[in-house]
Write a protein that holds these residues in place. Structure first.
Motif, PDB file in Angstrom:
ATOM      1  N   LEU A  34       0.929  -1.419  -0.022  1.00 27.79           N
ATOM      2  CA  LEU A  34      -0.087   0.078   0.059  1.00 27.79           C
ATOM      3  C   LEU A  34       0.991   1.158  -0.007  1.00 27.79           C
ATOM      4  N   ASP A  35       2.128   1.282   0.803  1.00 26.07           N
ATOM      5  CA  ASP A  35       2.961   2.425   0.560  1.00 26.07           C
ATOM      6  C   ASP A  35       3.490   2.890  -0.734  1.00 26.07           C
ATOM      7  N   ASP A  36       3.501   1.874  -1.784  1.00 33.42           N
ATOM      8  CA  ASP A  36       3.746   2.320  -3.009  1.00 33.42           C
ATOM      9  C   ASP A  36       2.569   2.876  -3.710  1.00 33.42           C
ATOM     10  N   ASP A  37       1.237   2.309  -3.538  1.00 27.80           N
ATOM     11  CA  ASP A  37       0.244   2.908  -4.032  1.00 27.80           C
ATOM     12  C   ASP A  37       0.102   4.573  -3.386  1.00 27.80           C
ATOM     13  N   LEU A  38       0.180   4.665  -2.404  1.00 20.01           N
ATOM     14  CA  LEU A  38       0.154   6.147  -1.765  1.00 20.01           C
ATOM     15  C   LEU A  38       0.915   6.758  -2.491  1.00 20.01           C
ATOM     16  N   ARG A  39       2.603   6.433  -2.612  1.00 16.03           N
ATOM     17  CA  ARG A  39       3.499   7.172  -2.975  1.00 16.03           C
ATOM     18  C   ARG A  39       3.063   7.475  -4.716  1.00 16.03           C
ATOM     19  N   ASN A  40       2.568   6.318  -5.387  1.00 15.32           N
ATOM     20  CA  ASN A  40       2.342   6.671  -6.799  1.00 15.32           C
ATOM     21  C   ASN A  40       1.291   7.498  -7.223  1.00 15.32           C
ATOM     22  N   PHE A  41       0.253   7.361  -6.342  1.00 10.21           N
ATOM     23  CA  PHE A  41      -1.157   8.197  -6.643  1.00 10.21           C
ATOM     24  C   PHE A  41      -1.508   9.241  -5.914  1.00 10.21           C
ATOM     25  N   ILE A  42      -0.780   9.319  -4.545  1.00 10.32           N
ATOM     26  CA  ILE A  42      -1.219  10.659  -3.797  1.00 10.32           C
ATOM     27  C   ILE A  42      -0.079  11.662  -3.618  1.00 10.32           C
ATOM     28  N   TRP A  43       1.175  11.237  -3.523  1.00 12.75           N
ATOM     29  CA  TRP A  43       2.193  12.119  -3.210  1.00 12.75           C
ATOM     30  C   TRP A  43       3.352  12.530  -4.248  1.00 12.75           C
ATOM     31  N   LYS A  44       3.766  11.352  -4.883  1.00 13.95           N
ATOM     32  CA  LYS A  44       4.817  11.505  -5.773  1.00 13.95           C
ATOM     33  C   LYS A  44       4.745  11.396  -7.337  1.00 13.95           C
ATOM     34  N   GLY A  45       3.646  10.089  -7.688  1.00 19.88           N
ATOM     35  CA  GLY A  45       3.321   9.679  -9.082  1.00 19.88           C
ATOM     36  C   GLY A  45       3.924   8.686  -9.650  1.00 19.88           C
ATOM     37  N   HIS A  46       3.266   7.888 -10.297  1.00 23.11           N
ATOM     38  CA  HIS A  46       3.925   6.818 -10.786  1.00 23.11           C
ATOM     39  C   HIS A  46       4.727   6.941 -11.927  1.00 23.11           C
ATOM     40  N   TYR A  47       5.885   6.177 -12.228  1.00 24.52           N
ATOM     41  CA  TYR A  47       6.829   6.417 -13.249  1.00 24.52           C
ATOM     42  C   TYR A  47       6.368   6.174 -14.802  1.00 24.52           C
ATOM     43  N   LEU A  48       5.133   5.359 -14.882  1.00 27.11           N
ATOM     44  CA  LEU A  48       4.635   5.637 -16.157  1.00 27.11           C
ATOM     45  C   LEU A  48       3.575   6.796 -16.449  1.00 27.11           C
ATOM     46  N   ARG A  49       3.236   7.389 -15.426  1.00 28.82           N
ATOM     47  CA  ARG A  49       2.406   8.598 -15.692  1.00 28.82           C
ATOM     48  C   ARG A  49       2.710   9.620 -14.486  1.00 28.82           C
ATOM     49  N   PRO A  50       3.801  10.017 -14.481  1.00 27.25           N
ATOM     50  CA  PRO A  50       4.281  10.744 -13.265  1.00 27.25           C
ATOM     51  C   PRO A  50       3.550  12.008 -12.958  1.00 27.25           C
ATOM     52  N   GLU A  51       2.834  12.498 -14.042  1.00 19.93           N
ATOM     53  CA  GLU A  51       2.132  14.027 -13.858  1.00 19.93           C
ATOM     54  C   GLU A  51       0.816  13.589 -13.337  1.00 19.93           C
ATOM     55  N   VAL A  52       0.074  12.682 -13.031  1.00 16.40           N
ATOM     56  CA  VAL A  52      -1.007  12.236 -12.697  1.00 16.40           C
ATOM     57  C   VAL A  52      -1.053  11.972 -11.329  1.00 16.40           C
ATOM     58  N   LEU A  53      -2.029  12.608 -10.421  1.00 13.93           N
ATOM     59  CA  LEU A  53      -2.268  12.413  -9.208  1.00 13.93           C
ATOM     60  C   LEU A  53      -3.734  12.446  -8.842  1.00 13.93           C
ATOM     61  N   ALA A  54      -4.199  11.506  -7.898  1.00 13.55           N
ATOM     62  CA  ALA A  54      -5.564  11.659  -7.249  1.00 13.55           C
ATOM     63  C   ALA A  54      -5.527  12.750  -6.448  1.00 13.55           C
ATOM     64  N   ASP A  55      -6.734  13.141  -6.156  1.00 15.72           N
ATOM     65  CA  ASP A  55      -6.979  14.121  -5.276  1.00 15.72           C
ATOM     66  C   ASP A  55      -7.152  13.215  -3.884  1.00 15.72           C
ATOM     67  N   VAL A  56      -7.962  12.244  -4.021  1.00 19.08           N
ATOM     68  CA  VAL A  56      -8.183  11.535  -2.886  1.00 19.08           C
ATOM     69  C   VAL A  56      -7.981   9.969  -3.425  1.00 19.08           C
ATOM     70  N   MET A  57      -7.713   8.995  -2.478  1.00 15.59           N
ATOM     71  CA  MET A  57      -7.763   7.894  -2.709  1.00 15.59           C
ATOM     72  C   MET A  57      -8.416   6.752  -1.669  1.00 15.59           C
ATOM     73  N   LEU A  58      -9.501   5.882  -2.033  1.00 16.41           N
ATOM     74  CA  LEU A  58     -10.370   5.242  -1.355  1.00 16.41           C
ATOM     75  C   LEU A  58      -9.608   3.719  -1.050  1.00 16.41           C
ATOM     76  N   ARG A  59     -10.336   3.221   0.002  1.00 13.33           N
ATOM     77  CA  ARG A  59      -9.840   1.905   0.506  1.00 13.33           C
ATOM     78  C   ARG A  59      -8.361   1.868   1.027  1.00 13.33           C
TER      79      ARG A  59
END
Length: 301
Positions: free
Chosen positions: A83-108
């Motif tokens: 889960l740490d990876d998911d929070l990093r990739n989609f809440i505060w840093k960005g995924h290396y495949l789409r680093p410019e895209v972050l979610a405003d909020v993540m569920l679950r």
């Protein structure tokens, strides 16, 4: 050497351009849309059916967007190893495949103080850039069984004699393979996912399945088979058997968290959230944080 320096500078510039940016609350409102991260192919929480998004998390996301007067923009994400990876990739840093895209909020996301303040081997907070808030579901482990081959489950000890299906590399997998000195390991069958374990039960390959309660409720609901039932038992030696699920935002976006928390309180207090779960055949248990909210609504306060 000069050419190498120019190339490195160009790469650094590109990295800066692609760097993910957290949207402040005012920018989210101005955009007219709330971007919510949900897991793909994860029924009954978030999945697609006939090309349409479905699931309790999807419907909750829509309600949360509505509460802010915004359109919903779903960001479908694949689960990482942790889960740490998911929070990093989609809440505060960005995924290396789409680093410019972050979610405003993540569920679950687990609503758990120990997890929120977890530290690494250097003593640093692992998720210091994330705020976890607003628990909206209480989850636990559940066994379902086929009464034609296993009439009841008075204790998990029956799986010393009856085969049970579990998801590979999951808590039920570890539990059934190790509890009571491993006496149930020979009857534990591993499958890539709970739906596949459930399908094996319907085919007579196993007599029961263990997974999260939400998944079991959904599978029973979809099966429409009165001979398939949820067992009522505890799990000795397991440790923690229930937990709350909530949301996460970037630590700089607490204003968004407060706004969404207000919307969630209304959904829980009015019974709307429980109704969403019921549509998917799920039992809804109010997280401890909001039990008072429901009691107040019940007594008309």
């Amino acid at each position: 050497m000069r050419l190498l320096i120019l190339v490195l500078c160009s790469l650094l510039t590109l990295g800066q351009v692609a760097q993910a940016q957290v949207r402040p609350f005012d920018d989210i409102v101005a955009s007219g849309a709330l971007r919510v991260a949900v897991y793909e192919n994860f029924p009954p929480y978030s999945f697609q059916q006939d090309g349409q998004p479905r699931g309790v998390d999807v419907e909750l996301a829509q309600k949360l967007a509505d509460s802010q007067g915004l359109k919903l923009e779903l960001l479908w994400i694949a689960a990482g190893e942790k889960l740490d990876d998911d929070l990093r990739n989609f809440i505060w840093k960005g995924h290396y495949l789409r680093p410019e895209v972050l979610a405003d909020v993540m569920l679950r996301v687990p609503y758990d103080r120990n997890y929120a303040f977890k530290r690494n081997e250097l003593g640093e907070l692992v998720n210091e850039r994330v705020v976890m808030f607003a628990p909206y579901q209480r989850e636990c482990w559940q066994v379902a069984h086929d009464t034609r081959r296993l009439k009841e489950v008075p204790s998990v000890a029956v799986f010393g004699y009856h085969p049970i299906g579990v998801e590979l590399e999951s808590v039920p997998s570890f539990y059934m393979s190790s509890v009571f000195g491993g006496r149930m390991s020979r009857n534990t069958r591993h499958y890539p996912s709970p739906p596949q374990a459930f399908a094996a039960m319907r085919e007579g390959k196993v007599d029961a399945v263990m997974a999260m309660r939400g998944e079991i409720d959904w599978l029973l609901h979809e099966a429409h088979d009165p001979q398939l039932k949820a067992a009522a038992n505890a799990y000795p030696e397991m440790g923690r058997q229930q937990w709350d699920i909530g949301m996460a935002v970037h630590e700089s976006n607490r204003q968004l968290a407060y706004a969404l928390e207000g919307g969630l309180e209304e959904l829980i207090g009015s019974g709307e959230l429980a109704a969403i779960y019921a549509r998917y055949g799920l039992r809804y248990e109010v997280p401890e944080l909001y039990e008072g909210e429901v009691q107040a609504q019940t007594h008309g306060e």
